[in-house]
Enzyme design. Structure first.
Site, PDB file in Angstrom:
ATOM      1  CG  ASP A  93      -1.807   1.209   1.304  1.00 32.02           C
ATOM      2  OD1 ASP A  93      -2.448   1.490   0.279  1.00 32.02           O
ATOM      3  OD2 ASP A  93      -1.866   1.900   2.332  1.00 32.02           O
ATOM      4  CB  SER A  94       0.154   4.733  -0.869  1.00 30.49           C
ATOM      5  OG  SER A  94      -1.111   4.775  -0.240  1.00 30.49           O
ATOM      6  CE1 TYR A 110       2.931   5.380  -3.453  1.00 28.00           C
ATOM      7  CE2 TYR A 110       1.820   3.450  -4.347  1.00 28.00           C
ATOM      8  CZ  TYR A 110       2.948   4.036  -3.801  1.00 28.00           C
ATOM      9  OH  TYR A 110       4.080   3.273  -3.603  1.00 28.00           O
ATOM     10  N   GLY A 111      -2.824   8.739  -4.212  1.00 26.42           N
ATOM     11  CA  GLY A 111      -4.130   9.104  -4.778  1.00 26.42           C
ATOM     12  C   GLY A 111      -4.201  10.459  -5.446  1.00 26.42           C
ATOM     13  CB  CYS A 132      -2.690   0.985  -2.693  1.00 26.34           C
ATOM     14  SG  CYS A 132      -2.856   2.720  -3.082  1.00 26.34           S
ATOM     15  CG  ASN A 133      -9.262   0.875  -3.768  1.00 26.27           C
ATOM     16  OD1 ASN A 133     -10.145   0.473  -4.512  1.00 26.27           O
ATOM     17  ND2 ASN A 133      -9.141   0.464  -2.527  1.00 26.27           N
ATOM     18  CD  GLU A 165      -3.350   8.545   6.928  1.00 29.27           C
ATOM     19  OE1 GLU A 165      -2.478   9.375   7.216  1.00 29.27           O
ATOM     20  OE2 GLU A 165      -3.236   7.721   5.985  1.00 29.27           O
ATOM     21  CB  CYS A 181     -10.257   4.752  -0.691  1.00 24.22           C
ATOM     22  SG  CYS A 181      -8.873   5.521   0.170  1.00 24.22           S
ATOM     23  CB  THR A 182      -6.596   1.584   1.971  1.00 29.69           C
ATOM     24  OG1 THR A 182      -6.174   2.944   1.797  1.00 29.69           O
ATOM     25  CG2 THR A 182      -5.916   0.691   0.965  1.00 29.69           C
ATOM     26  CG  HIS A 183      -7.450   5.672   4.582  1.00 28.84           C
ATOM     27  ND1 HIS A 183      -6.598   5.230   3.598  1.00 28.84           N
ATOM     28  CD2 HIS A 183      -6.686   6.328   5.489  1.00 28.84           C
ATOM     29  CE1 HIS A 183      -5.363   5.608   3.893  1.00 28.84           C
ATOM     30  NE2 HIS A 183      -5.388   6.276   5.036  1.00 28.84           N
TER      31      HIS A 183
HETATM   32  N1  DGL Z   1      -4.145   3.753  -0.235  1.00 27.10           N
HETATM   33  C1  DGL Z   1      -4.781   4.783  -1.048  1.00 27.10           C
HETATM   34  C2  DGL Z   1      -5.953   4.156  -1.808  1.00 27.10           C
HETATM   35  O1  DGL Z   1      -6.504   3.151  -1.416  1.00 27.10           O
HETATM   36  C3  DGL Z   1      -5.235   5.958  -0.205  1.00 27.10           C
HETATM   37  C4  DGL Z   1      -4.098   6.838   0.275  1.00 27.10           C
HETATM   38  C5  DGL Z   1      -3.296   7.437  -0.870  1.00 27.10           C
HETATM   39  O2  DGL Z   1      -3.799   8.340  -1.574  1.00 27.10           O
HETATM   40  O3  DGL Z   1      -2.185   6.990  -1.099  1.00 27.10           O
HETATM   41  O4  DGL Z   1      -6.343   4.667  -2.816  1.00 27.10           O
END
Ligand code: DGL
Length: 268
Positions: A13-14, A45-46, A76-77, A155, A187-189
């Site tokens: 993941d990012s 990454y988003g 990570c999506n 977060e 998205c992961t969160h």
């Molecule tokens: N892990 C990213 C996602 O699932 C969210 C955080 C990011 O933007 O890196 O898209």
């Protein structure tokens, strides 16, 4: 075959968000060895371009492959949306992203109705969910919305506060006008916002957690290849690319237990 089955699953993941996917993998596969990589020096990454995210993702995947993994999970999506084809071409092991399993679950829930997708700006702009939906034979419409404020809110630990509820209403209102039957948490969160999102979307909208769907599919795939580790206690190892303190603090919140990462530095 038995030796290959004993290798860990690499999860990347990012940053910290992918720990929601790690938790889902652990629930599905209590005996597996899991290696988690959070690219904390280069998160998010988003908001980044396809070229940049692909370069980062290939670097992380090569690192995990170098540790000896039997399967790679792109938690990570945004990395899945922008880099999955490149990762699959480069990797020697099977690679599972979070988009296809979520789309399959959304098809089961929405049938031919409208499906909503929420994610980062990069995920939504990529059109990857729409593409996966069309490929899977889905006929209903896909409507999407970027929700960039959700990541910092999660977060911050503001999972169910007045501010978060207000932000959710603003982001979801236009999307809900299309009357989706399912809403993919792309998205992961976002699984951590489930109570807020389900109240906002109402009881007729099925929430699809891409991490849980992915974990279930990875389990089936390992089983079918004879590589599922069925006995023994599962283990976890963690790598990050920036100082470990923030990761440790958030990991406790996301995972419910401590994580002690090793720091890896990439050149450039
Ligand atoms: N892990 C990213 C996602 O699932 C969210 C955080 C990011 O933007 O890196 O898209």
């Amino acid at each position: 075959m038995r030796r290959l089955g004993g290798l860990p699953i690499g999860v990347f993941d990012s940053g910290v968000g992918g720990l929601t996917v790690l938790r889902a993998l652990r629930r599905e596969m209590p005996s597996e060895r899991l290696l988690y990589f959070g690219d904390t020096a280069r998160v998010p990454y988003g908001t980044k371009s396809k070229e940049t995210v692909t370069r980062y993702a290939l670097e992380v995947a090569a690192f995990l492959e170098g540790r000896g993994v039997k399967h790679l999970v792109v938690a990570c999506n945004s990395a899945t949306a922008l880099a999955l084809p490149a990762l699959r071409r480069a990797a020697r092991v099977p690679v599972t992203g979070v988009i296809e399993p979520a789309v399959r679950a959304a098809r089961r829930a929405a049938r031919d109705g409208v499906v909503g997708v929420i994610g980062t700006e990069a995920t939504v702009a990529s059109g990857a969910y729409q593409e996966a939906w069309t490929k899977s034979g889905g006929r209903g419409r896909v409507v999407s919305a970027a929700c960039p404020l959700f990541v910092p809110l999660v977060e911050e630990g503001w999972w169910d506060t007045e501010v978060t509820r207000a932000v959710a209403r603003v982001y979801l209102r236009p999307l809900l006008k299309a009357r989706p039957r399912a809403l993919i948490l792309g998205c992961t969160h976002y699984p951590l916002l489930k109570p807020v999102l389900s109240r906002c979307a109402g009881p007729k909208v099925a929430l699809i957690d891409s991490g849980s769907e992915t974990a279930a599919e990875v389990r089936l795939e390992l089983e079918s290849r004879g590589l599922l580790r069925r006995a023994g206690r599962g283990t976890e190892g963690f790598f990050v690319t920036d100082g470990p303190e923030r990761f440790k603090r958030l990991a406790h919140r996301f995972l419910g237990h401590a994580a002690d990462p090793r720091v890896v530095r990439f050149e450039g």
